[in-house]
Motif scaffolding. Structure first.
Motif, PDB file in Angstrom:
ATOM      1  N   LYS A 178      -9.138  -4.176  10.692  1.00 16.01           N
ATOM      2  CA  LYS A 178      -7.898  -4.330  10.847  1.00 16.01           C
ATOM      3  C   LYS A 178      -7.210  -5.360  10.238  1.00 16.01           C
ATOM      4  CE  LYS A 178      -8.813  -8.623  14.078  1.00 16.01           C
ATOM      5  NZ  LYS A 178      -8.904  -9.126  15.330  1.00 16.01           N
ATOM      6  N   SER A 179      -7.989  -5.981   9.179  1.00 15.22           N
ATOM      7  CA  SER A 179      -7.346  -6.867   8.247  1.00 15.22           C
ATOM      8  C   SER A 179      -7.205  -6.194   6.624  1.00 15.22           C
ATOM      9  CB  SER A 179      -7.725  -8.473   8.362  1.00 15.22           C
ATOM     10  OG  SER A 179      -7.628  -9.065   9.338  1.00 15.22           O
ATOM     11  N   ASP A 180      -7.786  -4.928   6.876  1.00 13.02           N
ATOM     12  CA  ASP A 180      -7.883  -4.245   5.587  1.00 13.02           C
ATOM     13  C   ASP A 180      -6.356  -4.172   4.826  1.00 13.02           C
ATOM     14  OD1 ASP A 180      -9.769  -2.356   4.048  1.00 13.02           O
ATOM     15  OD2 ASP A 180      -7.980  -1.444   4.130  1.00 13.02           O
ATOM     16  N   ASN A 181      -6.313  -4.560   3.544  1.00 13.27           N
ATOM     17  CA  ASN A 181      -5.208  -4.289   2.949  1.00 13.27           C
ATOM     18  C   ASN A 181      -4.686  -3.155   2.814  1.00 13.27           C
ATOM     19  OD1 ASN A 181      -4.649  -7.267   2.875  1.00 13.27           O
ATOM     20  ND2 ASN A 181      -5.736  -7.499   0.840  1.00 13.27           N
ATOM     21  N   TYR A 182      -5.594  -2.463   2.323  1.00 12.62           N
ATOM     22  CA  TYR A 182      -5.230  -0.668   2.094  1.00 12.62           C
ATOM     23  C   TYR A 182      -4.583   0.004   3.236  1.00 12.62           C
ATOM     24  CZ  TYR A 182      -5.411   4.075   1.042  1.00 12.62           C
ATOM     25  OH  TYR A 182      -5.001   5.544   0.840  1.00 12.62           O
ATOM     26  N   LEU A 183      -5.463   0.010   4.337  1.00 15.68           N
ATOM     27  CA  LEU A 183      -5.068   0.391   5.354  1.00 15.68           C
ATOM     28  C   LEU A 183      -3.612   0.100   6.061  1.00 15.68           C
ATOM     29  CD1 LEU A 183      -8.549   0.600   7.414  1.00 15.68           C
ATOM     30  CD2 LEU A 183      -7.222   2.531   6.013  1.00 15.68           C
ATOM     31  N   ASN A 184      -3.752  -1.354   5.951  1.00 19.20           N
ATOM     32  CA  ASN A 184      -2.411  -1.892   6.596  1.00 19.20           C
ATOM     33  C   ASN A 184      -1.145  -1.544   5.527  1.00 19.20           C
ATOM     34  OD1 ASN A 184      -2.409  -3.814   8.940  1.00 19.20           O
ATOM     35  ND2 ASN A 184      -4.134  -4.242   7.803  1.00 19.20           N
ATOM     36  N   SER A 185      -1.396  -1.527   4.438  1.00 20.99           N
ATOM     37  CA  SER A 185      -0.307  -1.034   3.545  1.00 20.99           C
ATOM     38  C   SER A 185       0.141   0.459   3.648  1.00 20.99           C
ATOM     39  CB  SER A 185      -0.566  -1.409   2.029  1.00 20.99           C
ATOM     40  OG  SER A 185      -1.471  -0.568   1.452  1.00 20.99           O
ATOM     41  N   ALA A 186      -1.025   1.248   3.828  1.00 23.42           N
ATOM     42  CA  ALA A 186      -0.796   2.778   3.753  1.00 23.42           C
ATOM     43  C   ALA A 186       0.061   3.154   5.196  1.00 23.42           C
ATOM     44  CB  ALA A 186      -2.107   3.577   4.011  1.00 23.42           C
TER      45      ALA A 186
END
Length: 394
Positions: A178-186
């Motif tokens: 849930k805190s993964d930078n890539y997934l959140n930016s995507a």
């Protein structure tokens, strides 16, 4: 004294440095046909979570991938690993799955290999027991998902930006990511454009890929499916085999009225507690969204899947007060999702009261395997005829 611990440390550092410097291709070139042949029924992690073994398998045109869950691990003389071989299938079963491998785990796997799946026939076993109140749990996800496959998914040009966005949103629901930078930016990008391959950085990717290749070379495990099956079974036609497996099932479930194998029934009684499955068969389970992700990944991969939906043990579920109507709603909804997406479907949920189709509480076995074996062989030979039960949501 210092040299005694400095020398091993120095050697370890040098070996690790060499490991980092050696190109990934050098490792993957060693993972060849014989390794894949031996891994086909091993159900090991290099098959479930890896990339290279599956790539080699899909490029060979010799295998029929079967995605499933814990039923693939069960010892059964009617297991497709035996019967398809005995029936001289032109494609060899290649088993992908373990207990807890549900729709999302398979969807990630399929999307990571989408560029290799065009026109490929695959079998997919769906268990309605997956459709629970909570769906795939954090613990089960963490134990079974592959960061390497997730990375390949987002790099894969065969998967659309729209589907990648949906995968990213789903993966963010797990506490590990849930805190993964890539997934959140995507998911925050308005134009659904992706900075390809940034789920892992290059260093992480090289480590994972080399580890995966080494496991496929040196981490091979003996097949969990015994190679032996009685010769006379393979020589039977399907009608004779179904008659025989009823006799076999009766012989091995004489201790109970539920058609469960005697060993399982003994273990169940030793627990001395009521068998609670009230959390299963939820018509609003998150698992339905994961099933749609799997279907859409297969569509974009242009694969040729056969979905096989298996029932619960109706007698047992009635006994433990999981309402039949509750089960039926989930059966119908699964059927409707698959058929509305124009997928091949073999639905045997109408057989939940038929003896010896399920050989414990939830696992396909004996006669149930024979039903599926016959249709997988038909699928391989382009003779499959749809069995949907004409189920519609009211």
């Amino acid at each position: 004294m210092k040299l005694k611990w400095l020398l091993p440390l120095l050697i370890s550092g040098i070996l690790f440095g060499l490991f980092l410097l050696i190109p990934v291709d050098w490792f993957t070139s060693l993972s060849k046909r014989q390794n894949i042949h031996e891994e086909a029924t091993s159900l090991n992690d290099s098959v479930l979570k890896g990339i290279h073994s599956q790539e080699e398998m899909l490029r060979s045109n010799r295998y029929y991938p079967i995605f499933g869950s814990s039923e693939l691990e069960k010892q059964d003389i009617f297991h497709p690993a035996h019967i398809l071989k005995d029936k001289n299938s032109k494609l060899k079963p290649y088993l992908i799955g373990k207990g807890g491998s549900t729709d999302l785990i398979h969807a990630i796997n399929v999307a990571s290999q989408a560029q290799n799946l065009e026109g490929k026939k695959v079998g997919i076993i769906i268990s309605p027991q997956w459709f629970t109140n909570h769906g795939l749990t954090n613990d089960n996800f963490d134990a079974r998902y592959s960061p390497l496959q997730v990375d390949r998914l987002f790099k894969n040009p065969a998967i659309s930006s729209e589907l990648k966005d949906r995968f990213a949103q789903r993966l963010l629901e797990f506490k590990q990511l849930k805190s993964d930078n890539y997934l959140n930016s995507a998911v925050k990008k308005d134009n659904n454009t992706y900075e390809e391959g940034t789920f892992m950085n290059d260093f992480q990717n090289r480590i994972y890929e080399k580890h995966d290749a080494l496991k496929s070379i040196f981490g091979r495990e003996q097949s969990v499916i015994p190679k032996y099956t009685p010769r006379h079974i393979g020589e039977m036609d399907w009608t004779g085999m179904k008659r025989y497996d009823s006799q076999y099932g009766a012989k091995h479930s004489s201790s109970n009225e539920f058609g469960m194998n005697d060993q399982y029934w003994s273990l169940l009684n030793q627990q001395r507690k009521r068998y609670n499955r009230s959390y299963e068969f939820n018509a609003h389970s998150k698992e339905f969204d994961d099933l749609q992700l799997l279907i859409d990944a297969l569509k974009e991969a242009k694969a040729d899947p056969l979905f096989m939906v298996i029932p619960a043990n109706g007698k047992w579920y009635d006994h433990i007060n999981v309402d039949k109507n509750k089960r039926e709603v989930v059966y119908k909804k699964i059927n409707n999702i698959i058929t509305s997406n124009n997928m091949k479907l073999y639905d045997i949920t109408d057989k939940e009261y038929e003896s010896y189709v399920i050989n414990d509480a939830v696992h396909i076995g004996w006669k149930g395997w024979v039903y599926l074996d016959e249709q997988m062989l038909n699928h391989i030979n382009d003779r499959f005829k749809q069995k949907t039960l004409n189920r519609k949501i009211d």
